[in-house]
Design a protein around this motif. Structure first.
Motif, short mmCIF file in Angstrom:
data_model
loop_
_atom_site.label_atom_id
_atom_site.label_comp_id
_atom_site.label_asym_id
_atom_site.label_seq_id
_atom_site.Cartn_x
_atom_site.Cartn_y
_atom_site.Cartn_z
N GLN A 165 0.82 -1.21 0.00
CA GLN A 165 0.00 0.00 0.00
C GLN A 165 0.85 1.26 0.00
O GLN A 165 0.50 2.25 -0.64
N ALA A 166 1.98 1.24 0.69
CA ALA A 166 2.85 2.42 0.73
C ALA A 166 3.40 2.73 -0.66
O ALA A 166 3.45 3.90 -1.08
N ALA A 169 0.59 4.07 -2.81
CA ALA A 169 0.30 5.45 -2.40
C ALA A 169 1.28 6.43 -3.04
O ALA A 169 0.90 7.49 -3.55
N ASP A 170 2.56 6.08 -3.03
CA ASP A 170 3.58 6.95 -3.64
C ASP A 170 3.32 7.13 -5.13
O ASP A 170 3.43 8.24 -5.67
N THR A 175 -1.67 9.29 0.38
CA THR A 175 -1.07 8.78 1.61
C THR A 175 -1.43 7.30 1.75
O THR A 175 -2.41 6.82 1.16
N GLN A 176 -0.64 6.58 2.52
CA GLN A 176 -0.96 5.17 2.75
C GLN A 176 -2.31 5.03 3.44
O GLN A 176 -3.07 4.11 3.14
N GLN A 177 -2.62 5.97 4.35
CA GLN A 177 -3.90 5.91 5.04
C GLN A 177 -5.06 6.08 4.05
O GLN A 177 -6.11 5.44 4.18
N GLN A 180 -5.48 2.79 2.16
CA GLN A 180 -6.16 1.83 3.02
C GLN A 180 -7.65 2.14 3.13
O GLN A 180 -8.50 1.24 3.11
#
Length: 205
Positions: A165-166, A169-170, A175-177, A180
């Motif tokens: 997920q990180a 996100a990038d 954001t990773q949040q 999610q």
């Protein structure tokens, strides 16, 4: 003949689209078809017909995952964009780079299923194994409710070897949040479970 899942679909409300919008939807389908081809180590033979219609071939074990990815790739392009998908599973003779000269039970079943698809459905596989037939109506309802961003996240996260997920996100500038949150809102954890079940070889072969 080998056993294949043949997908026959069309773009929803294509008559209301500009030529550019419809072309963009097919570009996204072509991109997804290439990704699916890599998953199954075989061409999907994406074939466009009647302006807004299309067909492709998928290994039976990947039927559910591929259907969700194809729904996601169209929806991620516009908030009201979508595609209907009718699936026939069975013997098929595939030759050449497209499905123009293909024949077999799977193609006939797929075409008939699209013609008979109820107005409130966009995903159907009448001759599929029972487990897949049970999963598709719920998946259909889930995919119909995806936002563009949820569909975009689903498109990438539905890969068999899904990204962290990180990392996603990038690449998406989120954001990773946030990623999610989209995974949760799109019901993807539940979709992953269904993919794992249906991709067990004894379920669809």
């Amino acid at each position: 003949m080998e056993t294949w899942a043949i997908f026959t679909g069309d773009i929803v409300n294509s008559s209301a689209m500009s030529r550019g919008e419809l072309s963009a939807a097919f570009d996204r389908l072509a991109e997804a078809a290439e990704i699916i081809a890599a998953w199954q180590d075989a061409p999907t033979r994406l074939t466009r017909f009647r302006g807004d219609g299309w067909q492709l071939s998928v290994r039976p074990t990947l039927t559910f995952r591929a259907a969700m990815v194809l729904r996601a790739t169209v929806r991620r392009g516009a908030k009201t964009a979508d595609t209907r998908i009718a699936i026939g599973i069975g013997p098929a003779s595939l030759t050449g780079s497209d499905l123009a000269d293909a024949d077999g039970e799977a193609l006939v079943a797929s075409g008939h299923a699209l013609d008979a698809m109820p107005r409130d459905r966009r995903l159907i596989a009448p001759n599929a194994p029972l487990a897949l037939q049970c999963a598709l109506p719920l998946a259909d309802r889930l995919a119909t409710g995806w936002t563009m961003r949820q569909a975009e996240v689903a498109y990438y996260m539905l890969a068999p070897d899904r990204p962290a997920q990180a990392a996603l996100a990038d690449s998406l500038g989120l954001t990773q949040q946030s990623v999610q949150g989209h995974v949760t809102a799109a019901g993807l954890d539940e979709v992953f479970e269904v993919c794992s079940l249906l991709e067990s070889e004894e379920k669809l072969e």
